[in-house]
Structure formats: structure tokens, C-alpha cells
Scaffold this motif. Structure first.
Motif, short mmCIF file in Angstrom:
data_model
loop_
_atom_site.label_atom_id
_atom_site.label_comp_id
_atom_site.label_asym_id
_atom_site.label_seq_id
_atom_site.Cartn_x
_atom_site.Cartn_y
_atom_site.Cartn_z
N ARG A 20 47.72 45.73 35.98
CA ARG A 20 46.90 44.63 36.47
C ARG A 20 47.71 43.72 37.37
NH1 ARG A 20 46.82 39.57 35.15
NH2 ARG A 20 47.90 39.92 33.18
N HIS A 21 48.93 43.40 36.97
CA HIS A 21 49.80 42.52 37.75
C HIS A 21 50.12 43.14 39.11
CE1 HIS A 21 52.70 39.41 38.59
NE2 HIS A 21 53.62 40.32 38.83
N ARG A 22 50.43 44.44 39.13
CA ARG A 22 50.71 45.11 40.41
C ARG A 22 49.49 45.08 41.31
NH1 ARG A 22 53.74 48.94 37.19
NH2 ARG A 22 51.94 50.32 37.19
N GLY A 23 48.31 45.25 40.73
CA GLY A 23 47.08 45.19 41.51
C GLY A 23 46.86 43.81 42.11
N GLU A 24 47.14 42.78 41.32
CA GLU A 24 47.01 41.41 41.82
C GLU A 24 47.97 41.16 42.99
OE1 GLU A 24 47.74 39.21 38.25
OE2 GLU A 24 45.65 39.35 37.58
N GLU A 25 49.19 41.70 42.88
CA GLU A 25 50.16 41.55 43.96
C GLU A 25 49.67 42.24 45.24
OE1 GLU A 25 53.64 43.20 42.11
OE2 GLU A 25 54.34 41.24 41.42
N ARG A 26 49.10 43.42 45.09
CA ARG A 26 48.59 44.15 46.26
C ARG A 26 47.40 43.41 46.88
NH1 ARG A 26 47.34 50.17 45.28
NH2 ARG A 26 47.15 50.08 47.53
N ILE A 27 46.52 42.89 46.05
CA ILE A 27 45.35 42.15 46.55
C ILE A 27 45.80 40.93 47.35
CG2 ILE A 27 43.39 40.70 45.83
CD1 ILE A 27 42.95 42.83 43.57
N ALA A 28 46.86 40.28 46.90
CA ALA A 28 47.37 39.09 47.61
C ALA A 28 47.86 39.44 49.01
CB ALA A 28 48.50 38.45 46.81
N LEU A 29 48.20 40.69 49.26
CA LEU A 29 48.73 41.10 50.55
C LEU A 29 47.67 41.56 51.54
CD1 LEU A 29 51.83 43.12 49.31
CD2 LEU A 29 51.80 40.78 50.24
N ILE A 30 46.46 41.80 51.08
CA ILE A 30 45.43 42.30 51.99
C ILE A 30 44.66 41.13 52.60
CG2 ILE A 30 45.24 44.52 50.83
CD1 ILE A 30 42.72 43.56 49.47
#
Length: 115
Positions: A88-98
Motif C-alpha cells: 500500500r505504501h509503495r502504491g501511495e508513493e507511485r501515485i504521488a509521482l503521477i
């Protein structure tokens, strides 16, 4: 009182709902729990548990996941809740970059429509 709105789902999503519902039912029965007991454990009505186990698409996803966790059905094939939190945390980090906005999308191709 108005009835629930019929929810249309794609074939694959319908299959997934029924598979997950079946897994929840099997795990509940293996624990020796009634639908009423599972409902009391996860904060849902007996009717909601019955709908979850039948793969009904209008049940709130939170209720479905609560029921799965309550009977020990692993989510996303993960037995370790900490691993799910890391994902979940990795997904949140990726979402922050898009980008915050996306361009208007074309219509869904007919072959992908199921309803």
C-alpha cells in the motif's frame, strides 16, 4: 423506501466476487461460524454476509474485505498483513509521482463491455 440500484459488473469482476464470496463462506464454515456470528464479528448484518458469500456486486467493498479478514481469507495472496501495508505504501508513493489530471479517455471498446 427505494430498492438498491442494480450494479453491472464485467464478467471477470463477477467471477472474482463469486470466488471471494465462496472463499469467505468456506472459511466461515470451517471455523464453525454462522453468518450471523460472522456479521457480528465484522460489523455487518446476516443479510450482508449472505450477499457477500453469493458474490453480490452491490455490497460495499469494505464489508467484503472485513468479512474476508475476519475469517482469515488472505487478501492478494498475502498472509502477512505487514506486507500488504508495505505494498500500500509503495502504491501511495507511485501515485504521488503521477500527474493529478489525465486527458479525457476514449470510449470503452465494445469487446471489453459486459453490460
Amino acid at each position: 423506501m427505494m430498492g438498491r440500484e442494480k450494479v453491472g459488473v464485467l464478467g471477470v469482476a463477477r467471477d472474482a466476487l463469486e470466488v471471494l464470496g465462496g472463499q469467505i463462506r468456506i472459511a466461515r464454515i470451517e471455523r464453525g461460524w454462522t453468518q450471523k456470528h460472522l456479521g457480528s464479528v465484522c460489523g455487518a448484518s446476516e443479510r450482508t454476509i449472505s450477499m457477500i458469500e453469493r458474490g453480490h456486486p452491490s455490497v460495499a467493498i469494505g464489508n467484503v474485505l472485513n468479512a474476508a479478514v475476519s475469517v482469515g481469507v488472505p487478501l492478494f495472496q498475502l498472509d502477512d498483513p505487514e506486507e500488504l501495508a508495505r505494498i500500500r505504501h509503495r502504491g501511495e508513493e507511485r501515485i504521488a509521482l503521477i500527474p493529478k489530471r489525465v486527458a479525457a479517455q476514449q470510449e470503452v471498446p465494445l469487446e471489453l463491455r459486459d453490460f
